[in-house]
Design a protein around this motif. Structure first.
Motif, PDB file in Angstrom:
ATOM      1  N   ASP A   1      -5.089   2.771   9.915  1.00 14.80           N
ATOM      2  CA  ASP A   1      -5.185   4.095   9.444  1.00 14.80           C
ATOM      3  C   ASP A   1      -4.658   4.003   7.852  1.00 14.80           C
ATOM      4  N   MET A   2      -5.892   4.188   7.188  1.00 16.41           N
ATOM      5  CA  MET A   2      -5.483   4.180   5.202  1.00 16.41           C
ATOM      6  C   MET A   2      -5.831   5.851   4.467  1.00 16.41           C
ATOM      7  N   VAL A   3      -4.576   5.365   4.187  1.00 13.44           N
ATOM      8  CA  VAL A   3      -4.882   7.280   3.383  1.00 13.44           C
ATOM      9  C   VAL A   3      -4.309   6.832   2.426  1.00 13.44           C
ATOM     10  N   GLY A   4      -4.978   7.952   1.313  1.00 12.44           N
ATOM     11  CA  GLY A   4      -3.880   7.538  -0.460  1.00 12.44           C
ATOM     12  C   GLY A   4      -4.659   6.200  -0.785  1.00 12.44           C
ATOM     13  N   LEU A   5      -5.821   5.783  -0.286  1.00 14.90           N
ATOM     14  CA  LEU A   5      -6.477   5.044  -1.085  1.00 14.90           C
ATOM     15  C   LEU A   5      -6.924   4.828  -2.536  1.00 14.90           C
ATOM     16  N   LYS A   6      -6.665   3.006  -2.646  1.00 18.93           N
ATOM     17  CA  LYS A   6      -6.244   3.461  -4.464  1.00 18.93           C
ATOM     18  C   LYS A   6      -7.774   2.388  -4.448  1.00 18.93           C
ATOM     19  N   PRO A   7      -7.858   2.575  -5.746  1.00 18.03           N
ATOM     20  CA  PRO A   7      -8.627   1.313  -6.107  1.00 18.03           C
ATOM     21  C   PRO A   7      -8.659  -0.142  -5.967  1.00 18.03           C
ATOM     22  N   GLU A   8      -7.440  -0.408  -5.693  1.00 18.01           N
ATOM     23  CA  GLU A   8      -6.615  -1.767  -5.351  1.00 18.01           C
ATOM     24  C   GLU A   8      -6.907  -1.955  -4.054  1.00 18.01           C
TER      25      GLU A   8
END
Length: 123
Positions: free
Chosen positions: A82-89
């Motif tokens: 589960d991934m939240v607060g995704l960033k371009p990097e």
């Protein structure tokens, strides 16, 4: 021999969320520590997260700690990220794999890699 299939990737805006799944077939992974590893364009693969066979112990790279959560459902032979607060990097192909011999932070310790799922985070 185990086969792993990742799914759940896609295109998301920065700050968004995704859930990746890694479904295992061929044999049970209930006794295995499992890991997620990613590879950004033009870069080497890097460790993201790992989970012990029981699910009681989890491990994260500093770059995703506090934003990503690894879990597993041994009744479904599946591992999740589960991934939240995704960033371009965070843009990369995400792979799951089985931990073999060696340290869990070392990607060369993993085997039986899936084909990966693409995660793209737009700014």
């Amino acid at each position: 021999q185990v086969q792993l299939v990742e799914s759940g990737g896609g295109l998301v805006q920065a700050g968004g969320s995704l859930r990746l799944s890694c479904a295992a077939s061929g044999r049970s992974i209930i006794t295995n520590t499992m890991g997620w590893i990613r590879q950004a364009p033009g870069q080497e693969r890097e460790f993201v997260a790992a989970i012990s066979w029981s699910g009681w112990n989890t491990f994260y790279s500093d770059s995703v700690k506090g934003r990503f959560t690894i879990s597993r459902d041994n009744t479904k032979n599946t591992v999740y990220l589960d991934m939240v607060g995704l960033k371009p990097e965070d843009t990369a192909i995400y792979f799951c794999a089985v931990l073999g011999r060696g340290g869990l932070y070392n990607i060369t310790s993993y085997h039986s890699w899936g084909q990966g799922t693409q995660v793209t985070v737009s700014s």
